[in-house]
Design a protein around this motif. Structure first.
Motif, PDB file in Angstrom:
ATOM      1  N   GLU A  82       1.389  -1.149   0.036  1.00  0.00           N
ATOM      2  CA  GLU A  82       0.233  -0.260   0.246  1.00  0.00           C
ATOM      3  C   GLU A  82       0.844   1.276   0.480  1.00  0.00           C
ATOM      4  O   GLU A  82       2.018   1.133   1.110  1.00  0.00           O
ATOM      5  CB  GLU A  82      -1.080   0.361   1.017  1.00  0.00           C
ATOM      6  CG  GLU A  82      -1.957  -1.277   1.216  1.00  0.00           C
ATOM      7  CD  GLU A  82      -3.085  -1.174   2.636  1.00  0.00           C
ATOM      8  OE1 GLU A  82      -3.747  -0.166   2.147  1.00  0.00           O
ATOM      9  OE2 GLU A  82      -3.167  -1.837   3.272  1.00  0.00           O
ATOM     10  N   ASP A  83       0.600   2.387  -0.959  1.00  0.00           N
ATOM     11  CA  ASP A  83       0.629   3.371  -0.664  1.00  0.00           C
ATOM     12  C   ASP A  83       0.382   4.488  -0.022  1.00  0.00           C
ATOM     13  O   ASP A  83      -0.270   5.335   0.553  1.00  0.00           O
ATOM     14  CB  ASP A  83       1.169   4.712  -2.312  1.00  0.00           C
ATOM     15  CG  ASP A  83       1.855   5.439  -2.435  1.00  0.00           C
ATOM     16  OD1 ASP A  83       2.211   6.011  -1.428  1.00  0.00           O
ATOM     17  OD2 ASP A  83       1.896   5.735  -3.679  1.00  0.00           O
ATOM     18  N   ALA A  84       0.818   3.730   1.500  1.00  0.00           N
ATOM     19  CA  ALA A  84       0.747   4.058   2.864  1.00  0.00           C
ATOM     20  C   ALA A  84       1.387   4.789   4.190  1.00  0.00           C
ATOM     21  O   ALA A  84       2.273   3.754   3.433  1.00  0.00           O
ATOM     22  CB  ALA A  84      -0.814   4.492   3.403  1.00  0.00           C
ATOM     23  N   THR A  95       4.639   7.138  -0.944  1.00  0.00           N
ATOM     24  CA  THR A  95       5.686   7.710  -1.917  1.00  0.00           C
ATOM     25  C   THR A  95       5.630   9.107  -1.956  1.00  0.00           C
ATOM     26  O   THR A  95       4.378  10.087  -1.237  1.00  0.00           O
ATOM     27  CB  THR A  95       4.682   7.673  -3.398  1.00  0.00           C
ATOM     28  OG1 THR A  95       4.611   6.427  -3.666  1.00  0.00           O
ATOM     29  CG2 THR A  95       5.035   8.121  -4.669  1.00  0.00           C
ATOM     30  N   PRO A  96       6.901   9.585  -2.134  1.00  0.00           N
ATOM     31  CA  PRO A  96       7.319  10.646  -1.495  1.00  0.00           C
ATOM     32  C   PRO A  96       6.311  12.210  -2.136  1.00  0.00           C
ATOM     33  O   PRO A  96       6.382  11.405  -3.473  1.00  0.00           O
ATOM     34  CB  PRO A  96       8.609  11.290  -1.372  1.00  0.00           C
ATOM     35  CG  PRO A  96       9.711   9.242  -1.496  1.00  0.00           C
ATOM     36  CD  PRO A  96       7.898   8.893  -2.115  1.00  0.00           C
ATOM     37  N   PRO A 141       5.967   8.937 -11.110  1.00  0.00           N
ATOM     38  CA  PRO A 141       5.315   7.253 -11.608  1.00  0.00           C
ATOM     39  C   PRO A 141       5.153   6.685 -10.308  1.00  0.00           C
ATOM     40  O   PRO A 141       5.979   6.690  -9.545  1.00  0.00           O
ATOM     41  CB  PRO A 141       6.671   6.616 -12.043  1.00  0.00           C
ATOM     42  CG  PRO A 141       7.702   6.802 -11.852  1.00  0.00           C
ATOM     43  CD  PRO A 141       7.531   8.168 -11.808  1.00  0.00           C
ATOM     44  N   ARG A 142       4.045   6.579 -10.299  1.00  0.00           N
ATOM     45  CA  ARG A 142       3.245   6.001  -8.908  1.00  0.00           C
ATOM     46  C   ARG A 142       4.615   4.352  -8.519  1.00  0.00           C
ATOM     47  O   ARG A 142       4.561   3.835  -9.952  1.00  0.00           O
ATOM     48  CB  ARG A 142       2.168   5.492  -8.831  1.00  0.00           C
ATOM     49  CG  ARG A 142       1.020   6.949  -8.149  1.00  0.00           C
ATOM     50  CD  ARG A 142      -0.519   5.980  -7.918  1.00  0.00           C
ATOM     51  NE  ARG A 142      -1.107   7.550  -7.675  1.00  0.00           N
ATOM     52  CZ  ARG A 142      -1.907   7.909  -8.322  1.00  0.00           C
ATOM     53  NH1 ARG A 142      -2.098   7.790  -9.919  1.00  0.00           N
ATOM     54  NH2 ARG A 142      -2.711   9.431  -8.231  1.00  0.00           N
ATOM     55  N   GLY A 143       4.310   3.303  -7.823  1.00  0.00           N
ATOM     56  CA  GLY A 143       4.683   2.448  -7.719  1.00  0.00           C
ATOM     57  C   GLY A 143       6.210   2.004  -7.295  1.00  0.00           C
ATOM     58  O   GLY A 143       6.714   1.179  -7.295  1.00  0.00           O
TER      59      GLY A 143
END
Length: 306
Positions: A87-89, A116-117, A132-134
């Motif tokens: 999770e991006d959290a 993600t910063p 980019p995400r991920g």
């Protein structure tokens, strides 16, 4: 009328036969499948197939639970998948935890998180390309894999985005990936084409090119869903990671350049003629009526998880 007597020995035999039949039904129920041949084969060979570690970065949004639920049904069907959800959290969420529990996947999943910063534009690269995400999420998953996977047993890594559509047959093909190799196949509805696919040599054993229309000059002009990697390659190449310091569309090439060459790719999916994964994207959720409710201090989902 004569009385029928059942001897204790007969009762014992009947009990033993019943227990044997019950055990057989229970055992077969765990390992059999009424689906297509490839799925039945996977169940029959589940103990010997390589484990497929599917890495899914995800982030909070209205469609998140719907998309993860769709993917969870694949994992419920396939006996040799392990799901790594990142999770991006700043913390793992009850939504993802509850979804895994309801699907019965607690023992075949790993829940991670990393934020993600703040987004920034890449200097010296495409000025319109936002970070980019991920990247953080996939790299954290690779760290977990390098620290936790049994290197003596063959296993496979697949980067499985949560908004794509996957056939169960894709994972049967993925199971054929050999140690030290990267398997490749076509992807539908991507790059402005109906299908992106590798071109093969006359004997259909070697990749000699790609039909990509978008940035075909990339070292590996393929989608993230177009390949999976033997885990031993990541062990032998600890420098293999995703990076922010690459142009748009180069994440696939960035990871693969550390691990393989075009000539060493392993073609799968009927010599790259079968499309078993599609680069679908969920339409942005329209919540205009919900926004009107919020202005009134109300919600349609009050007390509910959607």
């Amino acid at each position: 009328m004569s009385e029928v007597r059942i001897r204790p020995r007969q009762v014992l035999v009947l009990i033993i036969v019943f227990l044997v039949i019950l055990m057989m039904v229970h055992r077969n129920g765990k390992r059999t499948c009424q689906g297509p041949d490839y799925l039945q084969t996977m169940y029959a060979q589940a103990d010997t197939l390589p484990t497929i570690y599917a890495v899914t970065p995800t982030y909070t949004r209205p469609a998140q639970k719907a998309e993860l639920t769709r993917l969870s049904h694949l994992f419920m069907l396939l006996p040799h998948l392990h799901w790594i959800i990142v999770e991006d959290a700043n913390a793992t969420s009850p939504l993802v935890t509850g979804l895994l529990e309801r699907a019965g996947l607690e023992k075949r999943s790993t829940q991670l998180n990393i934020k993600t910063p703040p987004e920034f534009k890449l200097q010296g690269k495409d000025p319109n390309w936002i970070k980019p995400r991920g990247v953080e999420q996939r790299n954290l998953a690779l760290t977990w894999l390098r620290n936790n996977v049994d290197t003596d047993r063959h296993s496979i890594v697949f980067f499985m985005d949560d908004d794509n559509s996957y056939s169960t047959e894709l994972f049967a093909e993925m199971s054929k990936i050999e140690r030290g190799r990267v398997g490749v196949w076509p992807v539908g509805l991507v790059g402005g084409l109906m299908v992106e696919r590798p071109y093969l040599s006359e004997d259909q054993k070697q990749v000699i090119g790609f039909n990509a229309a978008w940035r075909p000059e990339r070292p590996f002009p393929i989608d993230m869903a177009a390949f999976a990697i033997s885990m031993d390659l990541f062990i032998r190449n600890p420098q293999a990671l995703f990076s922010y310091e690459v142009q748009r569309g180069y994440q696939e090439s960035e990871i693969l350049r550390h691990l393989t060459t075009r000539e060493k790719l392993q073609p799968l999916a009927n010599a790259c003629r079968d499309v078993l994964v599609w680069h679908t994207r969920t339409e942005k959720t329209k919540l205009t009526a919900e926004e009107a409710l919020l202005k009134q201090g109300k919600r349609s989902d009050g007390g509910m998880e959607v």
